[in-house]
Every structure is written in structure tokens, then in C-alpha cells.
Design an enzyme around this catalytic site. Structure first.
Site, PDB file in Angstrom:
ATOM      1  N   LYS A  13       0.630  -1.286  -0.068  1.00 56.21           N
ATOM      2  CA  LYS A  13       0.062  -0.097   0.031  1.00 56.21           C
ATOM      3  C   LYS A  13       0.866   1.418   0.033  1.00 56.21           C
ATOM      4  O   LYS A  13       0.760   2.294  -0.857  1.00 56.21           O
ATOM      5  CB  LYS A  13      -0.949  -0.002   0.965  1.00 56.21           C
ATOM      6  CG  LYS A  13      -1.897  -1.254   1.326  1.00 56.21           C
ATOM      7  CD  LYS A  13      -2.900  -1.229   2.351  1.00 56.21           C
ATOM      8  CE  LYS A  13      -2.143  -1.305   3.876  1.00 56.21           C
ATOM      9  NZ  LYS A  13      -1.530  -2.497   3.999  1.00 56.21           N
ATOM     10  N   ARG A  85     -10.350   0.329   8.150  1.00 56.72           N
ATOM     11  CA  ARG A  85      -9.813  -1.199   8.615  1.00 56.72           C
ATOM     12  C   ARG A  85     -11.076  -2.097   9.222  1.00 56.72           C
ATOM     13  O   ARG A  85     -10.889  -3.213   9.565  1.00 56.72           O
ATOM     14  CB  ARG A  85      -8.771  -1.197   9.414  1.00 56.72           C
ATOM     15  CG  ARG A  85      -7.604  -1.229   8.528  1.00 56.72           C
ATOM     16  CD  ARG A  85      -6.438  -1.429   9.447  1.00 56.72           C
ATOM     17  NE  ARG A  85      -5.331  -0.343   8.957  1.00 56.72           N
ATOM     18  CZ  ARG A  85      -4.043  -0.742   8.649  1.00 56.72           C
ATOM     19  NH1 ARG A  85      -3.609  -1.876   8.709  1.00 56.72           N
ATOM     20  NH2 ARG A  85      -3.140  -0.086   8.148  1.00 56.72           N
ATOM     21  N   ARG A 118      11.758  -5.392   5.029  1.00 55.68           N
ATOM     22  CA  ARG A 118      11.234  -3.817   4.806  1.00 55.68           C
ATOM     23  C   ARG A 118      12.255  -3.027   5.476  1.00 55.68           C
ATOM     24  O   ARG A 118      12.729  -3.497   6.880  1.00 55.68           O
ATOM     25  CB  ARG A 118       9.788  -3.843   5.144  1.00 55.68           C
ATOM     26  CG  ARG A 118       9.772  -2.146   5.122  1.00 55.68           C
ATOM     27  CD  ARG A 118       8.193  -1.953   5.184  1.00 55.68           C
ATOM     28  NE  ARG A 118       7.527  -2.383   6.306  1.00 55.68           N
ATOM     29  CZ  ARG A 118       6.305  -2.441   6.433  1.00 55.68           C
ATOM     30  NH1 ARG A 118       5.331  -1.976   5.779  1.00 55.68           N
ATOM     31  NH2 ARG A 118       5.548  -3.080   7.554  1.00 55.68           N
ATOM     32  N   ARG A 151      10.699  -1.257  11.012  1.00 53.75           N
ATOM     33  CA  ARG A 151       9.722  -1.221  12.095  1.00 53.75           C
ATOM     34  C   ARG A 151       9.441  -2.128  13.206  1.00 53.75           C
ATOM     35  O   ARG A 151       9.741  -3.417  13.056  1.00 53.75           O
ATOM     36  CB  ARG A 151       8.371  -1.015  11.099  1.00 53.75           C
ATOM     37  CG  ARG A 151       7.992   0.344  10.773  1.00 53.75           C
ATOM     38  CD  ARG A 151       6.717   0.335   9.675  1.00 53.75           C
ATOM     39  NE  ARG A 151       5.669  -0.256  10.035  1.00 53.75           N
ATOM     40  CZ  ARG A 151       4.379  -0.503   9.475  1.00 53.75           C
ATOM     41  NH1 ARG A 151       4.601   0.325   8.186  1.00 53.75           N
ATOM     42  NH2 ARG A 151       3.402  -1.003   9.663  1.00 53.75           N
ATOM     43  N   ARG A 162      -0.807  -9.287  13.391  1.00 54.91           N
ATOM     44  CA  ARG A 162      -1.412  -8.202  12.676  1.00 54.91           C
ATOM     45  C   ARG A 162      -2.396  -9.165  11.392  1.00 54.91           C
ATOM     46  O   ARG A 162      -3.222  -8.555  11.283  1.00 54.91           O
ATOM     47  CB  ARG A 162      -0.374  -7.332  12.022  1.00 54.91           C
ATOM     48  CG  ARG A 162       0.192  -6.237  12.678  1.00 54.91           C
ATOM     49  CD  ARG A 162       1.632  -5.758  12.217  1.00 54.91           C
ATOM     50  NE  ARG A 162       1.590  -5.000  10.827  1.00 54.91           N
ATOM     51  CZ  ARG A 162       2.598  -4.863  10.262  1.00 54.91           C
ATOM     52  NH1 ARG A 162       3.994  -5.393  10.816  1.00 54.91           N
ATOM     53  NH2 ARG A 162       2.522  -4.361   8.922  1.00 54.91           N
TER      54      ARG A 162
HETATM   55  P1  AP5 Z   1       4.740  -1.700   1.950  1.00 52.89           P
HETATM   56  O1  AP5 Z   1       4.472  -0.796   0.724  1.00 52.89           O
HETATM   57  O2  AP5 Z   1       5.390  -0.906   2.939  1.00 52.89           O
HETATM   58  O3  AP5 Z   1       3.356  -2.517   2.411  1.00 52.89           O
HETATM   59  P2  AP5 Z   1       2.201  -1.970   3.201  1.00 52.89           P
HETATM   60  O4  AP5 Z   1       1.113  -2.440   2.687  1.00 52.89           O
HETATM   61  O5  AP5 Z   1       2.023  -0.428   3.097  1.00 52.89           O
HETATM   62  O6  AP5 Z   1       2.330  -2.435   4.488  1.00 52.89           O
HETATM   63  P3  AP5 Z   1       2.158  -1.809   6.188  1.00 52.89           P
HETATM   64  O7  AP5 Z   1       2.882  -3.112   6.781  1.00 52.89           O
HETATM   65  O8  AP5 Z   1       2.373  -0.713   6.312  1.00 52.89           O
HETATM   66  O9  AP5 Z   1       0.592  -2.202   6.345  1.00 52.89           O
HETATM   67  P4  AP5 Z   1       0.022  -2.379   7.449  1.00 52.89           P
HETATM   68  O10 AP5 Z   1      -1.391  -2.142   6.902  1.00 52.89           O
HETATM   69  O11 AP5 Z   1       0.159  -3.762   8.355  1.00 52.89           O
HETATM   70  O12 AP5 Z   1       0.612  -1.354   8.331  1.00 52.89           O
HETATM   71  P5  AP5 Z   1       0.058   0.365   8.671  1.00 52.89           P
HETATM   72  O13 AP5 Z   1       1.333   1.082   8.851  1.00 52.89           O
HETATM   73  O14 AP5 Z   1      -0.747   0.746   7.635  1.00 52.89           O
HETATM   74  O15 AP5 Z   1       5.592  -2.767   1.497  1.00 52.89           O
HETATM   75  C1  AP5 Z   1       6.217  -3.695   2.207  1.00 52.89           C
HETATM   76  C2  AP5 Z   1       7.575  -4.344   1.861  1.00 52.89           C
HETATM   77  O16 AP5 Z   1       7.398  -5.056   0.704  1.00 52.89           O
HETATM   78  C3  AP5 Z   1       8.481  -3.087   1.607  1.00 52.89           C
HETATM   79  O17 AP5 Z   1       9.919  -3.515   2.058  1.00 52.89           O
HETATM   80  C4  AP5 Z   1       8.428  -2.953   0.176  1.00 52.89           C
HETATM   81  O18 AP5 Z   1       9.587  -2.381  -0.498  1.00 52.89           O
HETATM   82  C5  AP5 Z   1       8.128  -4.513  -0.289  1.00 52.89           C
HETATM   83  N1  AP5 Z   1       7.376  -4.380  -1.533  1.00 52.89           N
HETATM   84  C6  AP5 Z   1       6.268  -3.468  -1.919  1.00 52.89           C
HETATM   85  N2  AP5 Z   1       5.735  -4.033  -2.910  1.00 52.89           N
HETATM   86  C7  AP5 Z   1       6.302  -4.929  -3.553  1.00 52.89           C
HETATM   87  C8  AP5 Z   1       6.173  -5.911  -4.631  1.00 52.89           C
HETATM   88  N3  AP5 Z   1       5.228  -5.700  -5.632  1.00 52.89           N
HETATM   89  N4  AP5 Z   1       7.182  -6.871  -4.888  1.00 52.89           N
HETATM   90  C9  AP5 Z   1       8.269  -7.042  -3.847  1.00 52.89           C
HETATM   91  N5  AP5 Z   1       8.352  -6.335  -2.840  1.00 52.89           N
HETATM   92  C10 AP5 Z   1       7.386  -5.378  -2.472  1.00 52.89           C
HETATM   93  O19 AP5 Z   1      -0.581   0.176  10.128  1.00 52.89           O
HETATM   94  C11 AP5 Z   1       0.319  -0.157  11.137  1.00 52.89           C
HETATM   95  C12 AP5 Z   1      -0.296  -0.141  12.602  1.00 52.89           C
HETATM   96  O20 AP5 Z   1      -1.005   1.068  12.924  1.00 52.89           O
HETATM   97  C13 AP5 Z   1      -1.766  -1.314  12.691  1.00 52.89           C
HETATM   98  O21 AP5 Z   1      -1.133  -2.584  12.813  1.00 52.89           O
HETATM   99  C14 AP5 Z   1      -2.662  -0.528  13.475  1.00 52.89           C
HETATM  100  O22 AP5 Z   1      -1.953  -0.719  14.826  1.00 52.89           O
HETATM  101  C15 AP5 Z   1      -2.524   0.963  13.363  1.00 52.89           C
HETATM  102  N6  AP5 Z   1      -3.349   1.378  12.159  1.00 52.89           N
HETATM  103  C16 AP5 Z   1      -3.326   1.841  11.164  1.00 52.89           C
HETATM  104  N7  AP5 Z   1      -4.302   1.822  10.473  1.00 52.89           N
HETATM  105  C17 AP5 Z   1      -5.426   1.743  11.336  1.00 52.89           C
HETATM  106  C18 AP5 Z   1      -6.745   1.789  11.097  1.00 52.89           C
HETATM  107  N8  AP5 Z   1      -7.447   2.212  10.194  1.00 52.89           N
HETATM  108  N9  AP5 Z   1      -7.404   1.486  12.264  1.00 52.89           N
HETATM  109  C19 AP5 Z   1      -6.784   1.298  13.400  1.00 52.89           C
HETATM  110  N10 AP5 Z   1      -5.568   1.079  13.602  1.00 52.89           N
HETATM  111  C20 AP5 Z   1      -4.728   1.236  12.411  1.00 52.89           C
HETATM  112 MG    MG Z   2       2.350   0.952   4.768  1.00 54.38          MG
END
Ligand code: AP5
Ligand code: MG
Length: 208
Positions: A13, A85, A118, A151, A162
Site C-alpha cells: 500500500k 480497517r 522492509r 519497524r 497483525r
Molecule cells: P509496503 O508498501 O510497506 O506495504 P504496506 O501494505 O504499506 O504494509 P504495512 O505494513 O504498512 O501495512 P499495515 O497495514 O500492516 O501497516 P500500517 O502502517 O498501515 O511494502 C512492504 C514491503 O514490501 C516493503 O519492504 C516494500 O519495499 C516491499 N514491496 C512492496 N511492493 C512489493 C512488490 N510488488 N514486490 C516485492 N516487494 C514489494 O499500520 C500499522 C499499525 O497502525 C496497525 O497495525 C494498527 O495498529 C495501526 N493502524 C493503522 N491503520 C489503522 C486503522 N485504520 N485503524 C486502526 N488502527 C490502525
Molecule cells: Mg504502509
């Protein structure tokens, strides 16, 4: 152009958002980034949020919905990354008139490898992978020249939680948008370039 990007942890994402920002001049509103910034500030609220994030749990709905709505207020072109979410969060934003919901479909065994390798820059805006998307200089952000970090919630036991939370709370959101006929599923398992190409195609089709 108002787009929601949904997908399991590590589905890409943030990576897709970075490119959409460049190509379409969209504002990137990532709930995770906003929450991590609050944690970094070490405010009372930030300390509370930290407990949820580090365990891999969701931060309570009202708080997240409020900050995301505030971020989107008055704006016409943006990506909501990782929000909503939960069904409650989705219902909170029915008045935003979202145009399109994109679901990044990637098998779990692939995203686990992505999360393990990552690295993110200190500002949190740029994401890399040790193997799949390495920076030009090892350990340093290409843009900000700051040190790359891992992270805390990318530790294997937190990643497991997660995923559990994702299946329980976020899977229903995907069905919710499917029923509303707003959802487009893209194959995000291939390389970052190919996955992004798939996203672009859907955007070009939708907004032509
Ligand atoms: P990356 O682009 O970082 O993936 P991502 O989908 O953004 O992953 P996240 O871990 O950020 O998602 P998440 O939803 O768990 O965490 P968030 O920060 O939103 O890519 C991942 C890796 O893969 C990177 O190394 C990249 O280089 C590589 N990559 C990307 N595309 C690739 C491809 N095509 N091929 C190969 N490699 C690739 O949320 C974190 C925390 O915040 C949650 O756990 C929760 O506690 C809280 N939170 C966030 N949003 C909410 C909400 N709406 N409600 C309540 N709590 C929330
Ligand atoms: Mg992200």
C-alpha cells in the site's frame, strides 16, 4: 480523485501510494504513518497508541476515524492508505464520496517475506526492501539521506497478530465495498513495477 487502498500487511500500500503521489499529484493519507508520527512525538496520546501498534492490534475506531477525516477535510485528490480497517470506520466516511477502492491481492507467504526485509526512512515516507527494492546506498534513504530503520511491528510475533487482526476486522470491509460495487481487485504479487502497472490500468480505466 479519491481512492482507498486496502490490502493485508505488507501488500504494498505504501509503495504503490508513493508512486501514485508522483504520477497523479495525490495526497497520501496513511493512517499508520499518522499514528506513528504521534508515537514519535511521545505525547500522552502517542504513548497510548504505541501500546496498540506494538502488539499488532488496531487503534480504537473513533480516534483513527477522526484524524483521517481531519486529514481529508476539504481535499479533492487523495489516497487513503490502510483506512478504513473496520466496518465502523467505513461507515464513518460514507460522506467522503470515495470514487474507487483498490484491493492489493497478495498471498500471505509472499507478504511475510516482504515485511521481514522492509526498511523505512526516518521520516517514514520512503519504503525499501533489502532484496526487492534496495536503496542505492545500503542503509540510507535515496531521498532524505537518513538512516533506514526496521519497524518494530515487523517482528515475526507481531506480524502474526497483525494478520490475525486483519482477517478478523478488515476482511469484512473488503466484502462491504464489494457489495457496494466499488472494489477493484489487483494482482499485487509480482514485482513493484508490475504491481503498480496493474494499479495504474484500473485508475486510467476508472477516470478516463
Ligand atoms: P509496503 O508498501 O510497506 O506495504 P504496506 O501494505 O504499506 O504494509 P504495512 O505494513 O504498512 O501495512 P499495515 O497495514 O500492516 O501497516 P500500517 O502502517 O498501515 O511494502 C512492504 C514491503 O514490501 C516493503 O519492504 C516494500 O519495499 C516491499 N514491496 C512492496 N511492493 C512489493 C512488490 N510488488 N514486490 C516485492 N516487494 C514489494 O499500520 C500499522 C499499525 O497502525 C496497525 O497495525 C494498527 O495498529 C495501526 N493502524 C493503522 N491503520 C489503522 C486503522 N485504520 N485503524 C486502526 N488502527 C490502525
Ligand atoms: Mg504502509
Amino acid at each position: 480523485m479519491k481512492i482507498i487502498l486496502l490490502g493485508p500487511p505488507g501488500s504494498g500500500k505504501g509503495t504503490v501510494s508513493e508512486r501514485l503521489v508522483q504520477d497523479y499529484n495525490l495526497i497520501h493519507i496513511s493512517a499508520g504513518e499518522i499514528l506513528r508520527e504521534e508515537v514519535q512525538k511521545q505525547t500522552t496520546l502517542g504513548k497510548e497508541i504505541k501500546k496498540y501498534i506494538e502488539k499488532g492490534n488496531l487503534v480504537p475506531d473513533q480516534f483513527v476515524a477522526e484524524i483521517v477525516k481531519l486529514g481529508a477535510k476539504g481535499k479533492k485528490n487523495y489516497i487513503l492508505d490502510g483506512f478504513p480497517r473496520t466496518i465502523a470506520q467505513a461507515k464513518e466516511i460514507t460522506d467522503l464520496n470515495i470514487d474507487l477502492v483498490i484491493y492489493l491481492d497478495v498471498p500471505e507467504q509472499i507478504v511475510i517475506k516482504r515485511l521481514a526485509g522492509r526498511r523505512t526512512c526516518k521520516k517514514g515516507d520512503h519504503t525499501y526492501h533489502l532484496t526487492y527494492l534496495p536503496p542505492k546506498k545500503r542503509g540510507i534513504c535515496d531521498y532524505d539521506k537518513t538512516k533506514l530503520l526496521q519497524r518494530k511491528d515487523d517482528q515475526p510475533d507481531v506480524v502474526k497478530e497483525r494478520f490475525r487482526v486483519y482477517h478478523e476486522k478488515t476482511q469484512p470491509v473488503i466484502d462491504y465495498y464489494k457489495k457496494k460495487r466499488m472494489l477493484r481487485i489487483i494482482d499485487a504479487a509480482p514485482t513493484p513495477e508490475k504491481a503498480y502497472k496493474n494499479v495504474r490500468k484500473i485508475i486510467e480505466d476508472t477516470f478516463k
